[in-house]
Design a protein around this motif. Structure first.
Motif, PDB file in Angstrom:
ATOM      1  N   THR A   4       0.824  -1.206   0.000  1.00 59.47           N
ATOM      2  CA  THR A   4       0.000   0.000   0.000  1.00 59.47           C
ATOM      3  C   THR A   4       0.862   1.262   0.000  1.00 59.47           C
ATOM      4  OG1 THR A   4      -0.203  -0.081   2.398  1.00 59.47           O
ATOM      5  CG2 THR A   4      -1.975  -1.090   1.111  1.00 59.47           C
ATOM      6  N   PHE A   7       2.036   1.676  -3.584  1.00 56.70           N
ATOM      7  CA  PHE A   7       0.950   2.194  -4.413  1.00 56.70           C
ATOM      8  C   PHE A   7       0.673   3.657  -4.104  1.00 56.70           C
ATOM      9  CE2 PHE A   7      -3.571   2.974  -5.252  1.00 56.70           C
ATOM     10  CZ  PHE A   7      -3.575   2.747  -6.615  1.00 56.70           C
ATOM     11  N   ASP A   8       0.675   4.027  -2.832  1.00 54.28           N
ATOM     12  CA  ASP A   8       0.440   5.422  -2.452  1.00 54.28           C
ATOM     13  C   ASP A   8       1.520   6.339  -3.005  1.00 54.28           C
ATOM     14  OD1 ASP A   8      -1.902   4.884  -1.097  1.00 54.28           O
ATOM     15  OD2 ASP A   8      -0.925   4.745   0.879  1.00 54.28           O
ATOM     16  N   SER A  11       0.926   6.683  -6.714  1.00 60.03           N
ATOM     17  CA  SER A  11      -0.252   7.483  -7.036  1.00 60.03           C
ATOM     18  C   SER A  11      -0.037   8.962  -6.740  1.00 60.03           C
ATOM     19  CB  SER A  11      -1.481   6.962  -6.288  1.00 60.03           C
ATOM     20  OG  SER A  11      -1.331   7.147  -4.908  1.00 60.03           O
ATOM     21  N   GLN A  12       0.903   9.295  -5.852  1.00 57.53           N
ATOM     22  CA  GLN A  12       1.209  10.686  -5.555  1.00 57.53           C
ATOM     23  C   GLN A  12       2.176  11.286  -6.579  1.00 57.53           C
ATOM     24  OE1 GLN A  12      -0.378  12.427  -3.283  1.00 57.53           O
ATOM     25  NE2 GLN A  12      -1.506  10.591  -2.691  1.00 57.53           N
ATOM     26  N   TRP A  14       3.140  12.700  -9.874  1.00 59.93           N
ATOM     27  CA  TRP A  14       2.431  13.269 -11.007  1.00 59.93           C
ATOM     28  C   TRP A  14       2.987  12.772 -12.337  1.00 59.93           C
ATOM     29  CZ3 TRP A  14       5.013  16.278 -14.519  1.00 59.93           C
ATOM     30  CH2 TRP A  14       6.240  16.798 -14.118  1.00 59.93           C
ATOM     31  N   LYS A  17       1.198   9.584 -13.190  1.00 58.90           N
ATOM     32  CA  LYS A  17      -0.170   9.868 -13.604  1.00 58.90           C
ATOM     33  C   LYS A  17      -0.216  10.349 -15.046  1.00 58.90           C
ATOM     34  CE  LYS A  17      -1.944  11.070  -9.027  1.00 58.90           C
ATOM     35  NZ  LYS A  17      -2.499  12.132  -8.199  1.00 58.90           N
TER      36      LYS A  17
END
Length: 179
Positions: A4, A7-8, A11-12, A14, A17
């Motif tokens: 986790t 993944f965190d 996901s933070q 950019w 993303k």
């Protein structure tokens, strides 16, 4: 290491993303999204691959004159070399690449053709629909041939029917799938 936290942290980020959104956007533009025909086609490809492995396993059991089920035949064919990762990867990769190229071409042609309703149907969807139908029938024929190769001779009339349908679509006269 906690998954986790990984993944965190991803996901933070950019940059990740932006990269993920770029690939999703390109995929959606080229392929046209994950609609029912796309998912159904790849499900047929997976079933075709599994039935091909089962047919090879059945032949290995028969050649070795051993009593056993398909799973034992898979184990046996893997160890005798009838199934190997190089051949499977090469054949599968070539098929996936060819199918993706055809799907991309059909989708891009659908984007080029103006949207016009004729007899209640949008004519811009015809190229993509034809490609999905042709590839779907080809995969269905291949699955049927694999099952016949496993000894299910009762399916021969279905193979003839599927071949006839594909030939009706293309105006061809050939038999078999070659897939």
């Amino acid at each position: 290491m906690d998954i986790t936290k990984v993944f965190d942290s991803l996901s933070q980020c950019w940059q990740m993303k932006i990269l993920a959104s770029f690939f999703v956007t390109c995929f959606t533009f080229l392929v046209g999204g994950l609609e029912a025909p796309f998912i159904a086609l790849w499900l047929l490809v997976a079933i075709d691959t599994l039935t091909r492995w089962a047919a090879i396993s059945k032949h290995t059991i028969d050649d070795q004159q051993v009593d056993g089920n398909i799973l034992y035949g898979f184990y046996l064919s893997w160890h005798t070399g009838a199934l190997n990762s190089h051949a499977m990867r090469h054949q599968f990769t070539l098929k996936v690449f060819a199918y993706l190229i055809l799907i991309i071409v059909g989708n891009l042609v659908s984007k080029i053709i103006p949207s016009l309703a004729l007899f209640g149907s949008d004519i811009s969807k015809i190229p993509g629909g034809f490609i999905y139908s042709f590839l779907g029938i080809t995969e269905l024929m291949s699955i049927i041939e694999n099952l016949i190769d496993m000894g299910m001779d009762v399916l021969k009339p279905l193979a003839v029917w599927a071949c006839r349908k594909r030939n009706d679509m293309t105006g061809g006269t050939g038999g078999g799938t070659g897939a």
